[in-house]
Structures are given as C-alpha cells and as structure tokens.
Design a protein around this motif. Structure first.
Motif, PDB file in Angstrom:
ATOM      1  N   ASP A  28       0.833  -1.206   0.000  1.00  0.00           N
ATOM      2  CA  ASP A  28       0.000   0.000   0.000  1.00  0.00           C
ATOM      3  C   ASP A  28       0.867   1.255   0.000  1.00  0.00           C
ATOM      4  O   ASP A  28       0.551   2.238  -0.675  1.00  0.00           O
ATOM      5  N   ARG A  29       1.974   1.210   0.748  1.00  0.00           N
ATOM      6  CA  ARG A  29       2.883   2.367   0.745  1.00  0.00           C
ATOM      7  C   ARG A  29       3.483   2.578  -0.637  1.00  0.00           C
ATOM      8  O   ARG A  29       3.577   3.713  -1.130  1.00  0.00           O
ATOM      9  N   GLN A  30       3.921   1.492  -1.275  1.00  0.00           N
ATOM     10  CA  GLN A  30       4.514   1.601  -2.607  1.00  0.00           C
ATOM     11  C   GLN A  30       3.505   2.154  -3.612  1.00  0.00           C
ATOM     12  O   GLN A  30       3.849   2.960  -4.486  1.00  0.00           O
ATOM     13  N   LYS A  31       2.270   1.732  -3.499  1.00  0.00           N
ATOM     14  CA  LYS A  31       1.235   2.210  -4.425  1.00  0.00           C
ATOM     15  C   LYS A  31       1.008   3.709  -4.265  1.00  0.00           C
ATOM     16  O   LYS A  31       0.886   4.442  -5.247  1.00  0.00           O
ATOM     17  N   LEU A  32       0.968   4.180  -3.023  1.00  0.00           N
ATOM     18  CA  LEU A  32       0.767   5.608  -2.780  1.00  0.00           C
ATOM     19  C   LEU A  32       1.982   6.427  -3.223  1.00  0.00           C
ATOM     20  O   LEU A  32       1.827   7.526  -3.774  1.00  0.00           O
ATOM     21  N   LYS A  33       3.164   5.910  -2.997  1.00  0.00           N
ATOM     22  CA  LYS A  33       4.354   6.634  -3.465  1.00  0.00           C
ATOM     23  C   LYS A  33       4.389   6.694  -4.983  1.00  0.00           C
ATOM     24  O   LYS A  33       4.785   7.708  -5.557  1.00  0.00           O
ATOM     25  N   GLY A  34       3.963   5.633  -5.638  1.00  0.00           N
ATOM     26  CA  GLY A  34       3.960   5.606  -7.090  1.00  0.00           C
ATOM     27  C   GLY A  34       2.957   6.537  -7.727  1.00  0.00           C
ATOM     28  O   GLY A  34       3.020   6.815  -8.931  1.00  0.00           O
ATOM     29  N   ALA A  35       2.006   7.040  -6.922  1.00  0.00           N
ATOM     30  CA  ALA A  35       0.990   7.979  -7.429  1.00  0.00           C
ATOM     31  C   ALA A  35       1.172   9.361  -6.824  1.00  0.00           C
ATOM     32  O   ALA A  35       0.249  10.186  -6.874  1.00  0.00           O
ATOM     33  N   PHE A  36       2.346   9.653  -6.295  1.00  0.00           N
ATOM     34  CA  PHE A  36       2.585  10.847  -5.478  1.00  0.00           C
ATOM     35  C   PHE A  36       2.133  12.148  -6.129  1.00  0.00           C
ATOM     36  O   PHE A  36       1.520  13.001  -5.487  1.00  0.00           O
ATOM     37  N   THR A  37       2.426  12.353  -7.420  1.00  0.00           N
ATOM     38  CA  THR A  37       2.131  13.643  -8.064  1.00  0.00           C
ATOM     39  C   THR A  37       0.845  13.629  -8.879  1.00  0.00           C
ATOM     40  O   THR A  37       0.535  14.616  -9.558  1.00  0.00           O
ATOM     41  N   LEU A  38       0.097  12.552  -8.828  1.00  0.00           N
ATOM     42  CA  LEU A  38      -1.156  12.494  -9.584  1.00  0.00           C
ATOM     43  C   LEU A  38      -2.202  13.417  -8.964  1.00  0.00           C
ATOM     44  O   LEU A  38      -2.127  13.734  -7.775  1.00  0.00           O
ATOM     45  N   PRO A  39      -3.176  13.870  -9.748  1.00  0.00           N
ATOM     46  CA  PRO A  39      -4.226  14.752  -9.201  1.00  0.00           C
ATOM     47  C   PRO A  39      -4.895  14.124  -7.990  1.00  0.00           C
ATOM     48  O   PRO A  39      -5.223  12.929  -7.980  1.00  0.00           O
ATOM     49  N   GLY A  40      -5.087  14.953  -6.946  1.00  0.00           N
ATOM     50  CA  GLY A  40      -5.722  14.480  -5.732  1.00  0.00           C
ATOM     51  C   GLY A  40      -4.787  13.889  -4.715  1.00  0.00           C
ATOM     52  O   GLY A  40      -5.203  13.551  -3.606  1.00  0.00           O
ATOM     53  N   HIS A  41      -3.493  13.759  -5.072  1.00  0.00           N
ATOM     54  CA  HIS A  41      -2.509  13.198  -4.144  1.00  0.00           C
ATOM     55  C   HIS A  41      -1.662  14.321  -3.550  1.00  0.00           C
ATOM     56  O   HIS A  41      -1.593  15.432  -4.105  1.00  0.00           O
ATOM     57  N   PRO A  42      -0.997  14.067  -2.414  1.00  0.00           N
ATOM     58  CA  PRO A  42      -0.295  15.153  -1.695  1.00  0.00           C
ATOM     59  C   PRO A  42       0.783  15.865  -2.506  1.00  0.00           C
ATOM     60  O   PRO A  42       1.104  17.013  -2.225  1.00  0.00           O
ATOM     61  N   GLY A  43       1.363  15.191  -3.499  1.00  0.00           N
ATOM     62  CA  GLY A  43       2.436  15.817  -4.275  1.00  0.00           C
ATOM     63  C   GLY A  43       1.978  16.399  -5.587  1.00  0.00           C
ATOM     64  O   GLY A  43       2.807  16.602  -6.493  1.00  0.00           O
ATOM     65  N   GLU A  44       0.708  16.703  -5.723  1.00  0.00           N
ATOM     66  CA  GLU A  44       0.177  17.204  -6.988  1.00  0.00           C
ATOM     67  C   GLU A  44       0.912  18.450  -7.463  1.00  0.00           C
ATOM     68  O   GLU A  44       1.117  18.643  -8.662  1.00  0.00           O
ATOM     69  N   ARG A  45       1.343  19.302  -6.513  1.00  0.00           N
ATOM     70  CA  ARG A  45       2.051  20.535  -6.885  1.00  0.00           C
ATOM     71  C   ARG A  45       3.430  20.259  -7.493  1.00  0.00           C
ATOM     72  O   ARG A  45       4.025  21.148  -8.098  1.00  0.00           O
ATOM     73  N   MET A  46       3.932  19.050  -7.334  1.00  0.00           N
ATOM     74  CA  MET A  46       5.254  18.715  -7.855  1.00  0.00           C
ATOM     75  C   MET A  46       5.177  18.103  -9.249  1.00  0.00           C
ATOM     76  O   MET A  46       6.142  17.513  -9.726  1.00  0.00           O
ATOM     77  N   GLU A  47       4.042  18.266  -9.921  1.00  0.00           N
ATOM     78  CA  GLU A  47       3.883  17.679 -11.251  1.00  0.00           C
ATOM     79  C   GLU A  47       4.933  18.206 -12.222  1.00  0.00           C
ATOM     80  O   GLU A  47       5.418  17.484 -13.093  1.00  0.00           O
ATOM     81  N   HIS A  48       5.303  19.501 -12.081  1.00  0.00           N
ATOM     82  CA  HIS A  48       6.299  20.071 -12.991  1.00  0.00           C
ATOM     83  C   HIS A  48       7.650  19.382 -12.830  1.00  0.00           C
ATOM     84  O   HIS A  48       8.347  19.102 -13.812  1.00  0.00           O
ATOM     85  N   SER A  49       8.022  19.072 -11.573  1.00  0.00           N
ATOM     86  CA  SER A  49       9.280  18.355 -11.345  1.00  0.00           C
ATOM     87  C   SER A  49       9.189  16.941 -11.896  1.00  0.00           C
ATOM     88  O   SER A  49      10.164  16.409 -12.448  1.00  0.00           O
ATOM     89  N   HIS A  50       8.024  16.339 -11.754  1.00  0.00           N
ATOM     90  CA  HIS A  50       7.824  14.981 -12.268  1.00  0.00           C
ATOM     91  C   HIS A  50       8.000  14.946 -13.785  1.00  0.00           C
ATOM     92  O   HIS A  50       8.694  14.078 -14.330  1.00  0.00           O
ATOM     93  N   LYS A  51       7.394  15.907 -14.468  1.00  0.00           N
ATOM     94  CA  LYS A  51       7.503  15.951 -15.928  1.00  0.00           C
ATOM     95  C   LYS A  51       8.946  16.189 -16.362  1.00  0.00           C
ATOM     96  O   LYS A  51       9.427  15.578 -17.322  1.00  0.00           O
ATOM     97  N   LYS A  52       9.642  17.056 -15.649  1.00  0.00           N
ATOM     98  CA  LYS A  52      11.027  17.373 -16.012  1.00  0.00           C
ATOM     99  C   LYS A  52      11.920  16.148 -15.851  1.00  0.00           C
ATOM    100  O   LYS A  52      12.756  15.852 -16.722  1.00  0.00           O
ATOM    101  N   LEU A  53      11.742  15.420 -14.744  1.00  0.00           N
ATOM    102  CA  LEU A  53      12.561  14.238 -14.520  1.00  0.00           C
ATOM    103  C   LEU A  53      12.219  13.134 -15.522  1.00  0.00           C
ATOM    104  O   LEU A  53      13.112  12.446 -16.026  1.00  0.00           O
ATOM    105  N   CYS A  54      10.935  12.967 -15.799  1.00  0.00           N
ATOM    106  CA  CYS A  54      10.525  11.941 -16.771  1.00  0.00           C
ATOM    107  C   CYS A  54      11.100  12.237 -18.147  1.00  0.00           C
ATOM    108  O   CYS A  54      11.487  11.321 -18.882  1.00  0.00           O
TER     109      CYS A  54
END
Length: 788
Positions: A444-470
């Motif tokens: 369950d922890r791994q699943k939540l970490k794997g969705a960290f920046t998706l809409p509705g999750h705590p890291g949604e504001r980090m989507e720009h960093s996610h896109k840059k790293l990807c």
C-alpha cells in the motif's frame, strides 16, 4: 486548374492539409499553424494541390529544394523554442524556391528572426548549450573583426591557414553568473543536424561538423566566480572549417583577467598560473612568436624555479625529448602540452605519487536507483519510479494526520527548518511509514508513493518536477531510458582522458543482465544518445562489454561462518527467487542444484586475491551480493556489500563505490575491507571523502556530469590525503634517533579547532525508511523469505 499549396506536418500527425494563402504584396504563400509543444520539434513538407505525389522537400542538407515528386521522410525540421505557440510558414515557389518559418509567441509577437531553409550569402550560426538547459538557440551576430583569444581556452580566432572575411566572424554573449561551468555547441541555421563541436576534451581540439554529434561532444568552459557574461566568438570559412574562442566579462560587460584565478578545472586536470606561463614564454620567444629548443630549455628551467607544481628542473631533459624533432615551438603547441599531458596537481613537494601517471580506477556501481531508474521486472514505468523518487525527496509536515507539502523543490537531504520551529520536515515516504507501519502495509505504501504527483494526491504541486525528470528518462522516440546518461558520460570522459579503469556492477537483485545489455549496446556504438562511440575493443583499446557468460566476471558472493566465498557463473542464491524454500543454504547448495557454476573461490583470502587481480584489469564484471547475510547483520555495514580497497601510498590504484543506500554514521550497505588491514573495522566518514559516494538519484537524472564530478571529488580528496600522509611520514623520519618525546608546535591558536569541521554529515538529514532496503528487489525476490 489553379495551383494551391499546402503545409502538412507532424503538428497534427500529418492528418490535415493547411492551405498556404497568397500575399499579393510579397508573392509569398503563408499559413500560421499551432505547434504541439514548446520546446519541441516539428517536421513538414509543402504539397501541391493536396497530392502526395507532388511534394516539395529539402535535399543536400537543407541547402536545396526538390520536387514536386513523392518522397517520404525528407522533411524540413523546425526546432520549436520556449514560449512558442504558432509556426508561421512562408513558401516562395518562384525561381530557386524557398521556405522560411517564423516562431510566434502567445501574444502573436515573433520570436527572433525568420529561419531560412536555403543557404544564403552569409550562413547564420547559433549557440545552444547548458545555460538554458539546451532549450533555445542564441543567434551569433556577424562581426567586423575577431575578438582576442581568451586567456584560458578556445581556439584561434581563425581556422588555420585561412583568411577570415568580415562576414565569417560571428559573436554572442551568454549570461553565466552563478554557473560553475557551461557546455555549448554551435548550430548552423537552428539545425540540430548541422552542429559544430570539438573532437575531444583537449583545449585546442579540432572542430568537427557540421553534423549530428554523439551526445556529450561539447565545449566545456569553467566559469570564474566573478564572471557574469561569456562572450563567444565563432569563425567559419567558406569551406566549413570552424574555430571558437571566448572571453569572460564582469557585471558591466568588461573583460576579466581570469589568469589571476588560482585554479581552473578542465575535466580531469587543473591549470595553475597560466598568466605566468604566458608571460615567461613570450619573454623568451623571438619576433616570430616561437622558441628554439635551446631557448626552450632556459624557459623550462625558469618555470621550474617558480615551483608551479607543473615540473621542476629535473624534468627538463624529459620534456625536451618530446620536441627533439622540432626546430621551433609556438605558444599553442606549448600550451597544448601543458593542458593535455602535464600532471597539473597542487604543489609538487606534497607527494611524488602526484606526478606519476593517473591511478587505475576500480569503480563499483550499485544498480537500482544508482544507475537504473526503472524496475522492468516489477512492471514499474518511468512515471511510477520518478514518483517514488519524489516521494522520498519532497518535504512537508504533519497537519491533522495529513502530510502537507512545504518545499517546492525536491532535495535528497532534509532541508533546514526555520529558527524556533519544534518539528522538522519529513518526506512523504517517511510519513507513510509512520502512519502505515509494518511489512504488511508495504504494498500500500509503494502504491501511494507511485501515485505521489497524480491529481488528488499530496504531491500534486510537484507535477512540474515529475515531468522534467521523466523527460530526462525518455528517448526522443518515446522509449524509456534504462541506464542514466550520467553513467555513460563518465565512460566517455574516462576514455577521452585515456584513463585506465575497471567497472564492477553490484546488486542484491537480479538486474545485472539489464545493465549488461545497455552497456554492451553503448560499447558497440549503438546507444541512441552516443551513436558511434565505441568501447568494444574495435579501436585497439580495452573492451568494456559485460558478458554474463564469462567464467570469471559474473557470479555472486556467499557468506558462511563469517567466511567469504565467490560463486562464478550464476547469480542464483539459496533463500532467494525460485530457491526461496530450499532447506540447505550452505555452500553445498550450488552443487546440489543444476546451476551453471563455473568455479567456486572459497575463503576470504582467496576471494580478496581474486578480486584484487580482476580489478587491476581494464574489464567489466558484475556480482550479486548476499542479502541474507546483510539481513542477519541487521542491515548494517558489517554485513553490507563487500568493498575491497587499499589506501596505502604504494599502490597506484583507487577504488570507489557508488550506492544510493549508503548512510553517513554507518555506511549500512557497503562493507569496506582493506586488503592490507583485513581485521580492522572502518569509520565511514573518511571513506565518504575518498572512496564511497552516496549516489543521488535526483542529480544523476538531471546532471549528465554528476558521476564525472563525484569521481573528480574523490580523486582530489584522495591525493590530498596521500600528500598529508607523506608529510606526516617525512616529519616522523626526521625525529632524532632515541628521542623519547618531541615538542609539537602549536598549529592552531583556537583550542576548539576541529579538523573535520564541515566534513561531518548528520544522519538525520537523510530520508530514512525501511522500504529503501527493499526497493532493489524483483517481485520474485520481494516475496521470498529473505525479503519479507
């Protein structure tokens, strides 16, 4: 039938014909078309009357236009800059025919000058480089005369033996304030397929191009701390030969005399006191700017007397032998030798070892989250792995049993909190482990970490960093990057610098074959970012391919009764994977099962001798480490991955280990083992300066020079340490014989002086979770008894 022209291209996947409307005033046909993304690339052709059989397209590298006829794949290529919304295409069907395009921003204003497809009377050149993350082209404007050659680098202002006309000199200025270094290339006409670049890392390297270079073939320019602007001058003659020079400017664009700087780093060497070298050379040269061998001896003796740490008077005959066949030497030849061949290390009297050939490097690399940011076996995509990385490196606070993001910038170390705050920051991964503890909740922890920046999750504001790293982990064709580019860039730099080294991959998991496949593709010149760069022995140099079928370069470590054994030929282990339920986990396991065992080296001493001999060669090997032993030692340094090193001054070798799970107080996952002092336990802090590196996944993804810089850091620190050992030894040798005590002078007036100040690392800054210990296992291994 009236003729109509249309633009068709990649902006809509070649689906629609966009009509080019005639402008009666100019006689040009044009259309404004939205681009897919910026920055990006769009390709297109011109089509007559919507007939695919009547297309116009570029030929001869874009210098001519052919058609109308059917041709697939021959397209104009527009590199879309940042802030661009539309591409305005102009078509002139009369005479020689011509295509131009203009980039347009969101307000409808043009971005820069129109791009001309055909070669005009004066070619246009652009700089592209790291100062803006290679996102945009900076135009080099024609100049009436060449600038002065920079004191610390660059080519001559004109190609050798060529007259430079006014329209062949181009220049531009780059903002570089605060940057440690910049890398750049010269592009002709905004065309990525027509770039100029240096042939190698030396200062006076021959310029190649225009063509599409292998990844990393750039001019690299160290930037002094006082520099705000870099002025670049580019010279190119009609035959295409080019030369580059640069000058450092201050905040007011005045020239900076960087020759006064103490040390300037260039790749793996240091250049010291070049101003003095230049002055002394020109004081000894004749009117033709050259020195004769007899004058060269006087020059070298003079430089040796200045104790620059380059050579001393005892080296003069050796140096002169290099030019025994020359009647004279000019300054460029002399400086070329200084840059490329001198061991320019700080001061000569520190250690004689500093002035021999560079040490042979043995570099051990962990695999998962050090080199590989994708778990193919577990079915994790690039997006999921990057979310997991961000979940461990984004920081926030507990608020009402929730985790609230505080820092907008990911960091591998815990940021400092403001004064007066009682509670420090925690990563999202740490939050999950505290609120969802235990191995039962790991999935369950791994699943939540794997969705960290998706809409509705705590890291949604980090989507720009996610896109840059990807973006850094996806090739232009959309396929995922298996091994980070920083690793291959290190290999490129090591080969360019003609270093002797060995590679050893280390893993608790089953991912060695994945790394072998990627490395072999690179070595054979098939890597998409380094095409043609070979390390397969075809050029007469060492073959660094990794063959898992080699009888002595593939296997796993086994520990039994505190004795170390090495099983060659297989990475299967008792208690792991398909053998998780076996009862006998002794060394006899490998004879009891049908495994491709080539050889078993038994006993710690025998394993030490084998690894020491293997790592002295220019080869690549890979070994699986023993997780069961590490677990039995409570995941501590005592049971970590076996790391053989020898820190004595007599060896001409330097061993290194990169692993993302290294800790500061206790190395945790690396077990240092000194070849000459095998029973001693080692404190981690000194080794973190010279031999062991906690790999930073964020930086390894973002910075292609990350591993290059870390290898350089450990080499510099190691040489400094050996020099200090030499000075200490010399002092002890000078003690009076039979002396019972010696007065030691007070070196520091501060009674609280701490030699390790600034070097100690606080363990609390690391995002520590138990999940990190399981991140490098395949699903089979994770379900095994050893990893529950």
């Amino acid at each position: 039938m009236p003729i109509s022209y249309y633009a068709v291209g990649s902006w809509d996947d070649w689906a629609e014909f966009h009509l080019l409307c005639l402008d009666e005033a100019t006689g040009l046909y044009g259309a404004t078309i939205p681009v897919r993304k910026a920055p990006g690339v769009e390709e297109f052709q011109i089509v007559e009357n919507k007939s695919w059989a009547r297309r116009f397209f570029p030929v001869d590298g874009g210098q001519s236009i052919a058609g109308p006829e059917e041709r697939h794949g021959a397209n104009w290529r527009a590199e879309i800059p940042c802030r661009c919304r539309d591409l305005h295409v102009l078509w002139d069907p009369v005479g020689q025919r011509d295509v131009k395009w203009q980039f347009v921003d969101h307000s409808g204003k043009p971005l820069g000058r129109p791009v001309v497809s055909r070669k005009s009377a004066t070619a246009t050149f652009f700089l592209v480089g790291s100062w803006n993350d290679w996102q945009d082209f900076l135009e080099l404007r024609p100049r009436t005369r060449p600038r002065t050659l920079a004191a610390f680098g660059g080519q001559r202002d004109a190609p050798h033996g060529e007259d430079v006309r006014k329209d062949q000199i181009h220049g531009g200025r780059i903002p570089v304030q605060g940057l440690g270094s910049v890398e750049l290339q010269v592009a002709q006409g905004r065309d990525w397929e027509r770039r100029f670049y240096p042939a190698d890392a030396s200062t006076n390297a021959r310029v190649l191009g225009p063509s599409c270079p292998p990844h990393g073939m750039n001019w690299r320019i160290p930037i002094p701390s006082c520099c705000w602007w870099l002025r670049v001058t580019w010279c190119c003659n009609a035959g295409g030969a080019g030369a580059l020079s640069w000058t450092f400017l201050d905040q007011r664009a005045n020239d900076i005399d960087v020759s006064q700087q103490t040390v300037l780093h260039l790749g793996f060497v240091q250049v010291r006191a070049m101003k003095l070298i230049s002055d002394i050379f020109h004081n000894h040269c004749g009117g033709d700017g050259k020195v004769s061998p007899s004058t060269l001896r006087e020059l070298l003796v003079t430089l040796g007397d200045h104790n620059l740490g380059i050579w001393d008077t005892s080296d003069v005959d050796t140096i002169l032998a290099r030019w025994s066949d020359k009647s004279s030497i000019d300054f460029d030849e002399f400086v070329s030798w200084v840059y490329q061949d001198c061991a320019l290390l700080s001061p000569r009297d520190q250690s004689e070892e500093c002035h021999r050939s560079p040490r042979h490097l043995t570099i051990n690399f962990d695999v998962n989250k050090t080199l590989v940011m994708r778990d193919k076996t577990a079915g994790k995509s690039v997006e999921v792995v990057i979310n997991e990385v961000l979940a461990e490196t984004c920081w926030g606070r507990f608020e009402d049993d929730r985790w609230i993001l505080v820092s907008d910038q990911p960091s591998s170390l815990r940021p400092e909190t403001s004064a007066g705050e009682s509670e420090g920051l925690v990563s999202y991964a740490e939050f999950l482990e505290k609120t969802m503890p235990g191995s039962a909740a790991r999935k369950d922890r791994q699943k939540l970490k794997g969705a960290f920046t998706l809409p509705g999750h705590p890291g949604e504001r980090m989507e720009h960093s996610h896109k840059k790293l990807c973006k850094q982990l996806i090739y232009p064709d959309g396929s995922p990057v298996q091994v980070v580019h920083a690793f291959f860039r290190l290999l490129v730099e090591l080969k360019r610098s003609k270093r002797s080294f060995s590679l050893i991959f280390r893993s608790f998991g089953e991912d060695l074959e994945l790394v072998a496949s990627e490395l072999n593709s690179f070595c054979e010149g098939k890597h998409p970012m380094f095409p043609g760069f070979c390390m397969d022995g075809s050029d007469g140099e060492p073959d660094y391919r990794f063959h898992v079928t080699h009888p002595e370069r593939y296997g796993n470590f086994h520990v039994e009764d505190e004795e170390l054994h090495l099983v060659l030929g297989t990475i299967e282990q008792p208690g792991e994977g398909s053998f998780k339920d076996v009862k006998d986990r002794s060394l006899a396991f490998f004879q009891q099962h049908d495994l491709p065992v080539k050889k078993i080296i038994s006993g710690t001493s025998a394993v030490v001798d084998f690894i020491w001999e293997l790592s002295s060669q220019c080869v690549t090997a890979g070994f699986r480490d023993n997780f069961q032993f590490w677990k039995a030692k409570n995941h501590s340094q005592e049971g970590g991955k076996f790391f053989l090193f020898d820190a004595s001054r007599s060896t001409r070798r330097h061993e290194m280990f990169f692993d993302d799970n290294v800790h500061f107080d206790d190395l945790k996952i690396v077990r240092p083992f000194n070849r000459l002092r095998q029973r001693k336990s080692w404190w981690g802090l000194p080794l973190l300066q010279t031999h062991v590196c906690r790999a930073d996944a964020l930086t390894a993804i973002n910075d292609d020079l990350y591993f290059v810089a870390e290898v350089q850091r450990m080499e510099d620190n190691y040489e400094h340490k050996l020099a200090a050992m030499q000075r200490c030894s010399t002092c002890l040798q000078r003690l009076p014989k039979g002396a019972e005590s010696v007065a030691i002078p007070q070196l520091h007036h501060n009674a609280n002086y701490d030699a390790w100040e600034g070097l100690r690392k606080d363990e609390s800054v690391l995002p520590l979770t138990s999940d990190a210990d399981a991140d490098f296992f395949s699903p089979i291994a994770r379900s095994s008894e050893g990893t529950k």
